[in-house]
Design a protein around this motif. Structure first.
Motif, PDB file in Angstrom:
ATOM      1  N   VAL A  24       4.994  24.122  82.982  1.00 57.55           N
ATOM      2  CA  VAL A  24       5.963  24.404  82.253  1.00 57.55           C
ATOM      3  C   VAL A  24       6.290  23.008  81.593  1.00 57.55           C
ATOM      4  O   VAL A  24       6.536  21.632  82.493  1.00 57.55           O
ATOM      5  N   PRO A  25       5.632  22.701  80.589  1.00 59.41           N
ATOM      6  CA  PRO A  25       6.191  22.117  79.445  1.00 59.41           C
ATOM      7  C   PRO A  25       7.537  21.520  79.500  1.00 59.41           C
ATOM      8  O   PRO A  25       8.935  22.328  79.742  1.00 59.41           O
ATOM      9  N   SER A  26       8.598  20.186  78.841  1.00 58.16           N
ATOM     10  CA  SER A  26       9.780  19.907  79.440  1.00 58.16           C
ATOM     11  C   SER A  26      10.151  19.396  77.450  1.00 58.16           C
ATOM     12  O   SER A  26       8.926  19.312  76.987  1.00 58.16           O
ATOM     13  N   ALA A  27      10.726  19.942  77.172  1.00 61.80           N
ATOM     14  CA  ALA A  27      11.704  19.740  75.960  1.00 61.80           C
ATOM     15  C   ALA A  27      11.296  18.324  76.109  1.00 61.80           C
ATOM     16  O   ALA A  27      12.455  17.363  76.601  1.00 61.80           O
ATOM     17  N   GLY A  28      10.963  17.647  74.543  1.00 59.48           N
ATOM     18  CA  GLY A  28      11.269  15.739  74.487  1.00 59.48           C
ATOM     19  C   GLY A  28      12.260  16.251  72.540  1.00 59.48           C
ATOM     20  O   GLY A  28      12.208  17.111  72.764  1.00 59.48           O
ATOM     21  N   PRO A  29      12.234  14.617  72.475  1.00 63.54           N
ATOM     22  CA  PRO A  29      13.287  14.898  70.960  1.00 63.54           C
ATOM     23  C   PRO A  29      12.450  15.580  69.295  1.00 63.54           C
ATOM     24  O   PRO A  29      11.115  15.778  70.149  1.00 63.54           O
ATOM     25  N   GLY A  30      13.055  16.959  69.107  1.00 65.54           N
ATOM     26  CA  GLY A  30      12.940  17.501  68.023  1.00 65.54           C
ATOM     27  C   GLY A  30      12.363  18.212  68.591  1.00 65.54           C
ATOM     28  O   GLY A  30      11.962  19.889  68.062  1.00 65.54           O
ATOM     29  N   GLN A  31      12.663  19.038  70.529  1.00 66.49           N
ATOM     30  CA  GLN A  31      11.714  20.288  70.244  1.00 66.49           C
ATOM     31  C   GLN A  31      12.756  21.358  71.475  1.00 66.49           C
ATOM     32  O   GLN A  31      13.824  20.743  71.694  1.00 66.49           O
ATOM     33  N   VAL A  68      15.314  30.769  73.623  1.00 71.23           N
ATOM     34  CA  VAL A  68      16.217  28.935  74.675  1.00 71.23           C
ATOM     35  C   VAL A  68      16.649  29.254  75.510  1.00 71.23           C
ATOM     36  O   VAL A  68      17.699  29.591  75.971  1.00 71.23           O
ATOM     37  N   VAL A  69      15.906  28.395  76.655  1.00 72.44           N
ATOM     38  CA  VAL A  69      16.618  27.740  77.701  1.00 72.44           C
ATOM     39  C   VAL A  69      16.337  26.261  77.775  1.00 72.44           C
ATOM     40  O   VAL A  69      17.372  25.772  78.680  1.00 72.44           O
ATOM     41  N   GLU A  70      16.138  25.228  77.094  1.00 72.74           N
ATOM     42  CA  GLU A  70      15.955  24.262  77.162  1.00 72.74           C
ATOM     43  C   GLU A  70      15.908  22.864  75.759  1.00 72.74           C
ATOM     44  O   GLU A  70      14.979  23.976  74.701  1.00 72.74           O
ATOM     45  N   TYR A  71      16.837  22.548  75.520  1.00 76.65           N
ATOM     46  CA  TYR A  71      16.355  21.091  74.572  1.00 76.65           C
ATOM     47  C   TYR A  71      16.451  19.447  74.983  1.00 76.65           C
ATOM     48  O   TYR A  71      17.146  19.530  76.255  1.00 76.65           O
ATOM     49  N   ALA A  72      16.108  19.303  74.149  1.00 77.98           N
ATOM     50  CA  ALA A  72      16.050  17.621  74.698  1.00 77.98           C
ATOM     51  C   ALA A  72      17.075  17.113  74.807  1.00 77.98           C
ATOM     52  O   ALA A  72      18.437  17.162  74.106  1.00 77.98           O
ATOM     53  N   VAL A  73      17.742  16.465  76.604  1.00 74.44           N
ATOM     54  CA  VAL A  73      18.804  15.716  76.213  1.00 74.44           C
ATOM     55  C   VAL A  73      18.572  14.413  76.208  1.00 74.44           C
ATOM     56  O   VAL A  73      17.871  13.282  76.910  1.00 74.44           O
ATOM     57  N   LYS A 140       8.822  23.541  67.998  1.00 72.21           N
ATOM     58  CA  LYS A 140       9.306  22.270  67.052  1.00 72.21           C
ATOM     59  C   LYS A 140      11.184  22.963  67.142  1.00 72.21           C
ATOM     60  O   LYS A 140      10.372  24.115  66.037  1.00 72.21           O
ATOM     61  N   GLN A 141      11.816  22.435  66.694  1.00 71.32           N
ATOM     62  CA  GLN A 141      12.823  22.619  66.468  1.00 71.32           C
ATOM     63  C   GLN A 141      12.673  23.752  65.182  1.00 71.32           C
ATOM     64  O   GLN A 141      13.570  24.329  64.972  1.00 71.32           O
ATOM     65  N   ASP A 142      12.427  23.198  63.823  1.00 73.23           N
ATOM     66  CA  ASP A 142      12.300  23.528  62.910  1.00 73.23           C
ATOM     67  C   ASP A 142      11.510  24.053  62.646  1.00 73.23           C
ATOM     68  O   ASP A 142      11.536  24.892  61.708  1.00 73.23           O
ATOM     69  N   GLN A 143      10.778  24.661  63.544  1.00 70.82           N
ATOM     70  CA  GLN A 143      10.156  26.304  64.041  1.00 70.82           C
ATOM     71  C   GLN A 143      11.276  27.156  63.901  1.00 70.82           C
ATOM     72  O   GLN A 143      10.479  28.894  63.700  1.00 70.82           O
TER      73      GLN A 143
END
Length: 321
Positions: A24-31, A68-73, A140-143
């Motif tokens: 499972v990937p982890s969210a990075g900046p802007g993701q 949405v379950v996670e975004y970068a902290v 990507k968040q802009d998507q």
């Protein structure tokens, strides 16, 4: 959860490999990490499985909706390294994006180029990076585009590709927006073609459809087409002088391309003022035309690609009505 079930494309294989321990990937900046609610199967997915383009193993699937379950902290630090304050929405992540909210994914993110040296068309989940044939997908968040009330996850997923393409073909490429009376022939009433029929009818165009399958013709009539022809019936109509303002070719083979040119040439009584031929299908066929076609009949031929975030929002609103 650190692993998930995913269906992965592997070069040279004609079946997807089910991976039950895919990370499972982890969210990075802007993701943003989405829990996939629905993911459609596109014709391009079949092309990839058949060995087209993709050189690396990849989780396919670009018609995605999910929660949405996670975004970068992230954290801001001073020059000496001391913590100032945490940023819960991540670098560049829109604070309006809500955890648990249902979103659809604008598959093609605006960019100059994609990974693997491919065109920007392939800068999308399931083409450059892991897509939605999995339990989770990193986006990507802009998507992200919020799904309005009344639209299911399944419809939202379809809107992300078939819906947005059909909308752009009709409203942008064919210039059918309800402001003028327009006649259109939709050739091929399949996954995209039937949506084009519906959208064109919604904007008060006079819609004609052509398909070899009786059930597809029946569907076109239910969605607002004035008439629906078999290929043989259409050929006879053209011979009698049948003409339209716009022809939209979802088959994109040499014979259908010729048919669309023929229906836009007019007859002895009427000629389309600004005929437009929209090539809406994906093909390796060579489609031929001469400047005699385009200049003599004032014919515009367009091959549009995908749409904007505003187009996707408009499609979702149409689905909600």
């Amino acid at each position: 959860m650190t692993t998930m079930l995913a269906a992965q494309y592997q070069p040279g294989q004609t079946r997807l490999a089910l991976k039950d321990a895919h990370p499972v990937p982890s969210a990075g900046p802007g993701q943003v990490l989405l829990k996939v609610a629905a993911c459609g199967v596109c014709h391009s997915d079949i092309m990839f499985i058949d060995g087209a383009v993709l050189p690396v193993p990849l989780v396919l699937g670009h018609e995605i909706s999910g929660h949405v379950v996670e975004y970068a902290v992230l954290s801001l630090h001073t020059v000496d390294g001391s913590l100032i304050s945490p940023i819960r929405t991540g670098e560049g992540v829109d604070p309006s994006i809500k955890k648990g909210g249902l979103y659809t994914v604008l598959s093609i993110s605006p960019s100059a180029k994609s990974l693997h040296g491919l065109p920007a068309l392939f800068d999308s989940p399931g083409a450059s990076y892991d897509g939605g044939f999995a339990e989770y997908v990193l986006i990507k968040q802009d998507q992200l585009v919020a799904v309005p009330e009344g639209v299911s996850a399944e419809y939202a997923a379809v809107a992300a590709d078939a819906g947005i393409n059909a909308y752009k073909f009709v409203v942008r490429a064919a210039q059918i927006d309800g402001k003028r009376q327009t006649s259109i022939l939709v050739l091929g009433v399949g996954g995209l073609g039937h949506q084009a029929v519906s959208i064109a009818a919604y904007f008060n165009a006079t819609v004609y459809a052509c398909d070899s399958k009786p059930e597809a013709r029946e569907l076109a009539l239910k969605l607002g087409a004035k008439e629906a022809f078999s290929p043989e019936q259409l050929a006879a109509k053209i011979a009698e002088g049948f003409t339209v303002d716009v022809a939209m070719d979802f088959v994109a083979k040499a014979p259908t391309f010729e048919t669309c040119k023929s229906v836009l040439r007019g007859n002895n009584k009427a000629f389309p003022a600004n005929p437009r031929l929209v090539v809406a299908g994906l093909t390796n066929d060579k489609l031929e035309f001469s400047t005699l076609d385009t200049l003599t009949y004032n014919l515009t031929i367009v091959t549009p690609q995908y749409g904007s975030k505003q187009d996707l929002e408009a499609v979702l609103q149409l689905y909600a009505t």
